[in-house]
Design an enzyme around this catalytic site. Structure first.
Site, PDB file in Angstrom:
ATOM      1  CG  ASP A 310      -2.169  -0.502   0.847  1.00 32.08           C
ATOM      2  OD1 ASP A 310      -2.648  -1.314  -0.270  1.00 32.08           O
ATOM      3  OD2 ASP A 310      -2.478  -1.384   1.984  1.00 32.08           O
ATOM      4  CE  LYS A 337      -3.885  -4.057  -1.776  1.00 34.60           C
ATOM      5  NZ  LYS A 337      -4.324  -3.919  -1.124  1.00 34.60           N
TER       6      LYS A 337
END
Length: 429
Positions: A310, A337
């Site tokens: 991330d 994602k």
């Protein structure tokens, strides 16, 4: 909502309070649903956590036999965790669905793992993808195997319900482990409420909360857990400090040096960009001290981000803003994602003047000193795209399209940027 970010300069010293970690909050919300005497403080204010709260509340709102539809919108964590949670709610039937993008995000690996344990889960539309019809029942099996390089959320989903399984869980991970900090976070939170676990090599064992030979229950005494603030959200302020003048400081609370969150790796990573982190009680002080003398703009930086995917968007935008090349690897999970983050990064950085190459699990940035101004940044329904690119307003004016998407993890982001000196205004769609 589209926002214009004018060329800005942050205040020499600012203080920001960041809400609780989304990753910790969503794990703890599920554990609280299983063990109601857990009390939680400093919860995340993110959309994803709100979705979790509402979905878990449906257990008390509807009769157990009701076929209830639960829409988790874009919340990938909620989809994975709730799939496991509803699989063990005996006598309860739900259909778990989400946004159009959520229906494109694979979940077959988790479904098959739960089915190995005895779960009754079927697909309402395309095989391998939400929406899912889940008929809750007692899961009698305890052994399951998964490829080790899958999303850690699949693994954590299984671990979170494991103490409620009659025989606990014996999970074998095959191959090279990725995202270990998120797995360890889940195990540490289980340990905090009294659950016994073992994690040796590629095998994880979670012991059941009851033992037929000697009945016991975890959490006989009430337990209060304070959620640490979100390190992923802190990453954008690390980027801001990296792009600011020497001596600029931002104080962030509430953080601790012994964090469960893998993204606390920011402390070491951002030393490469001249950002010093000082821990002071429950806060961190970020200070721009100048580039490290060992860093050469002509020599690209390399980061293996298996454990912290991330952070990829924040890091590469920081490198671009500083004119540094970089090679980020270990990013195979980014393609599933909120959007295909590798492609999204390539698209938007190219518009700004960058040269970017991607593979299935990596992204490479060629150093450049040219940054195009007044570029409109597409966010692709991805909160991290909006927040990662915002710090570039310290160098050039930019526009962030669909800027409200930040509510998924950090609803107060734009207000916090304004409070430290960013010049931000609404513009017509």
């Amino acid at each position: 909502m589209n926002l214009s970010l004018q060329l800005s300069e942050v205040h020499p010293s600012s203080t920001i309070s960041i809400a609780g970690s989304k990753s910790e909050t969503n794990r703890l919300l599920l554990l609280q649903a299983l063990y109601p005497n857990i009390e939680l403080q400093n919860l995340s204010t993110s959309d994803d956590s709100e979705v979790m709260i509402k979905a878990l509340a449906t257990i008390n709102q509807q009769p157990s036999t009701t076929n209830h539809f639960i829409d988790i919108h874009h919340a990938g964590t909620a989809m994975r965790f709730l799939t496991a949670y509803f699989a063990i709610q005996e006598g309860r039937e739900v259909v778990l669905t989400g946004s159009a993008r959520m229906k494109e995000r694979p979940i077959q690996i988790l479904v098959e793992a739960l089915q190995q344990l005895g779960a009754d889960i079927t697909y309402e539309e395309a095989i391998g993808f939400p929406p899912l019809r889940i008929k809750g029942k007692k899961l009698l099996n305890s052994k399951v195997s998964l490829q080790a390089n899958v999303s850690s959320q699949y693994i954590s989903a299984l671990l979170l319900i494991a103490p409620k399984l009659e025989k606990g869980l014996h999970l074998t991970l095959e191959g090279e482990l990725t995202s270990v900090p998120y797995i360890q976070m889940t195990l540490d939170l289980l340990n905090q409420i009294g659950v016994k676990t073992k994690f040796i090599n590629n095998t994880i064992q979670v012991f059941p909360s009851t033992d037929n030979r000697q009945p016991t229950t975890y959490n006989l005494q009430p337990t209060t857990i304070t959620v640490e603030s979100d390190w992923s959200s802190a990453s954008y302020f690390y980027s801001i400090i990296a792009l600011s003048k020497a001596g600029t400081q931002i104080i962030l609370s509430s953080f601790k040096q012994s964090s469960l969150q893998g993204d606390s790796a920011l402390v070491e990573i951002y030393k490469n960009f001249g950002v010093q982190t000082t821990f002071n009680e429950n806060s961190i002080i970020l200070t721009k001290i100048g580039r490290q003398p060992t860093t050469d703009n002509r020599q690209p930086l390399s980061f293996q981000l298996n454990n912290t995917p991330d952070l990829a968007q924040t890091i590469i935008v920081t490198c671009f803003g500083l004119g540094i090349g970089c090679n980020l690897t270990g990013l195979h999970t980014l393609k599933i994602k909120e959007t295909d983050r590798l492609t999204a990064l390539q698209n938007e950085l190219t518009k700004l003047g960058a040269t970017v190459k991607t593979t299935e699990d990596s992204i490479t940035l060629v150093p450049t000193t040219v940054i195009h101004s007044n570029i409109k940044i597409e966010t692709y329904n991805d909160h991290r795209m909006a927040m990662a690119f915002a710090p570039l307003a310290l160098l050039v004016p930019i526009t962030i399209l669909d800027a409200a998407v930040v509510s998924k993890s950090y609803p107060n982001f734009w207000n916090d940027l304004k409070s430290i000196g960013f010049k931000i205004s609404n513009i017509e769609s």
